[in-house]
Design a protein around this motif. Sequence first.
Motif, PDB file in Angstrom:
ATOM      1  N   GLU A 256       0.842  -1.197   0.000  1.00 43.67           N
ATOM      2  CA  GLU A 256       0.000   0.000   0.000  1.00 43.67           C
ATOM      3  C   GLU A 256       0.882   1.253   0.000  1.00 43.67           C
ATOM      4  O   GLU A 256       0.604   2.220  -0.705  1.00 43.67           O
ATOM      5  CB  GLU A 256      -0.924   0.005   1.222  1.00 43.67           C
ATOM      6  N   ASP A 257       1.961   1.200   0.802  1.00 45.26           N
ATOM      7  CA  ASP A 257       2.916   2.314   0.823  1.00 45.26           C
ATOM      8  C   ASP A 257       3.590   2.468  -0.540  1.00 45.26           C
ATOM      9  O   ASP A 257       3.788   3.577  -1.040  1.00 45.26           O
ATOM     10  CB  ASP A 257       3.995   2.074   1.888  1.00 45.26           C
TER      11      ASP A 257
ATOM     12  N   GLU B 256       1.295   4.059  -3.011  1.00 48.42           N
ATOM     13  CA  GLU B 256       1.159   5.482  -2.686  1.00 48.42           C
ATOM     14  C   GLU B 256       2.357   6.282  -3.202  1.00 48.42           C
ATOM     15  O   GLU B 256       2.222   7.389  -3.721  1.00 48.42           O
ATOM     16  CB  GLU B 256       1.035   5.651  -1.164  1.00 48.42           C
TER      17      GLU B 256
ATOM     18  N   ILE C 225      -0.923  -5.214  -7.355  1.00 48.62           N
ATOM     19  CA  ILE C 225      -1.291  -4.718  -6.023  1.00 48.62           C
ATOM     20  C   ILE C 225      -2.812  -4.648  -5.883  1.00 48.62           C
ATOM     21  O   ILE C 225      -3.377  -4.980  -4.833  1.00 48.62           O
ATOM     22  CB  ILE C 225      -0.633  -3.347  -5.755  1.00 48.62           C
ATOM     23  N   ASN C 226      -3.485  -4.236  -6.958  1.00 45.45           N
ATOM     24  CA  ASN C 226      -4.953  -4.151  -6.913  1.00 45.45           C
ATOM     25  C   ASN C 226      -5.619  -5.525  -6.821  1.00 45.45           C
ATOM     26  O   ASN C 226      -6.784  -5.634  -6.445  1.00 45.45           O
ATOM     27  CB  ASN C 226      -5.474  -3.402  -8.141  1.00 45.45           C
TER      28      ASN C 226
ATOM     29  N   PRO D 210      -6.565  -6.625   1.228  1.00 41.39           N
ATOM     30  CA  PRO D 210      -5.983  -5.606   2.110  1.00 41.39           C
ATOM     31  C   PRO D 210      -4.897  -6.174   3.026  1.00 41.39           C
ATOM     32  O   PRO D 210      -3.868  -5.527   3.251  1.00 41.39           O
ATOM     33  CB  PRO D 210      -7.189  -5.093   2.908  1.00 41.39           C
TER      34      PRO D 210
ATOM     35  N   ARG E  49      -1.641  -6.725   1.073  1.00 46.75           N
ATOM     36  CA  ARG E  49      -0.954  -5.459   0.791  1.00 46.75           C
ATOM     37  C   ARG E  49      -0.171  -4.978   2.005  1.00 46.75           C
ATOM     38  O   ARG E  49       0.934  -4.467   1.888  1.00 46.75           O
ATOM     39  CB  ARG E  49      -1.964  -4.374   0.409  1.00 46.75           C
ATOM     40  N   GLN E  50      -0.797  -5.147   3.182  1.00 46.09           N
ATOM     41  CA  GLN E  50      -0.183  -4.649   4.414  1.00 46.09           C
ATOM     42  C   GLN E  50       0.894  -5.575   4.956  1.00 46.09           C
ATOM     43  O   GLN E  50       1.764  -5.138   5.707  1.00 46.09           O
ATOM     44  CB  GLN E  50      -1.269  -4.427   5.472  1.00 46.09           C
TER      45      GLN E  50
END
Length: 447
Positions: free
Chosen positions: A324-325, A328, A374-375, A379, A382-383
Amino acid sequence: MFEALSSSFSNAIRKIRFKDDEKALKKALSELKKSLLKADVHHKVVKELLQRVELDTKRAGIGKENFLKALEKNLTEILSVPGKQGFVFASKPPTVVLMTGLQGSGKTTTTGKLAYYLKLRKKKVLMVAADLQRVAAVEQLKQIASQIEVDIYADENEKDPVKIAKNALDMANKNLYDVLLIDTAGRLAIDEELMKELKNVKNAVNPDEVFYVADSLTGQDAVRSAATFNNEIGITGVILTKYDGDSKGGVALGIAHQIGVPLRFIGTGEKMPDLEVFIPERITGRLMGAGDIESLAEKTAAVIDEKKAKKISKKLQKGKFNFEDFLEQLESLKKMGSLKSLIGMIPGLSNMAGALKDIDLDNSKEIKKIRAMINSMTPKERQNPDLLNNSRKRRIAAGAGLSQQEVNKIIKQFNNAAKFAKKFSGKKGMQDLQNMMNQMKHMNIPR
């Protein structure tokens, strides 16, 4: 942007191998002359630059170092004229800017780019659709306003650009806007009707800035049209567009010197972030292969939130950087513009910029694959990248339309990037990185 010119300077510098070798100096100056003329630098500017460089080199003593210093000094002086740099705000808002130029120069797009540049710097901007000559101009500016999420004033029932500009100024004053950007009409060529309209708009709003938007691909025609606009209307700065497509690049070296008005910005690509402030000292550094760390730092500061950056830094130190990072950070990079222009700012890497001209942070295949992967994660995945076992990778690959081998490759790249970033995330690491950048900045790359 400047790779052709930068390469020319490097070739000229290499001609001088020994001290006090006048023949070598003549060869270097001859090489420089050919390259500058080929790059579409005006012959008078070329002549003046070469005379200054020759005089300063002989005065200091013929040699590679002195030739380099003379070239660097006189390039900066040629690029510099009295006036403002970048964007200067009025003492009392709103700062009113009149955007002028011929049709096809990229004026409306540049208005959007400038609005986006100011928005990133936390300014409240109002764009004004006062180009009523070109049928699609108002709609184009509306689309840009929607894309970059900036306010726009448009009145399709009003046919007088002066009234539109005055009404927009009233709105800007009432609603406390920091900047008012007025997109005015252009023509295919300069004519009396255009000049009269622009003068009327200018007199009605009394702008703080009048920017002339010039198409760099038109070469010396851009200089001549800018000079005419300056004589007829009075301009405070020039913005060169389509500079990424100008392999010659010479127009930037002469335009300010020839018309006596500073070059303020350069358009380096098609996307909204692709607008750079033109600061002579920094551009000279890039031309000489020394990069432009200051501009790179400013672009980064405008895009990356300081609190988020500290949060990411702490995560890196603890080894908790996740996908997720990563996503971003990719989105932040997108806001900084083309990868080619960013690479050109890094000392020693400007010669790689040409090879990267087709890499697009929005559209490159690799970036699309990373986003798709990633999509396709949950969740939790991703983390926590450690959860990614073979069965999960197979599911992710299928969801992203990738092979498991491609997924493994991206994960490996992510892990390597995280390790490298962790190395520089602490205080000592950041100091090491800063020292490395400072050393690179002062390296004599082309010598």
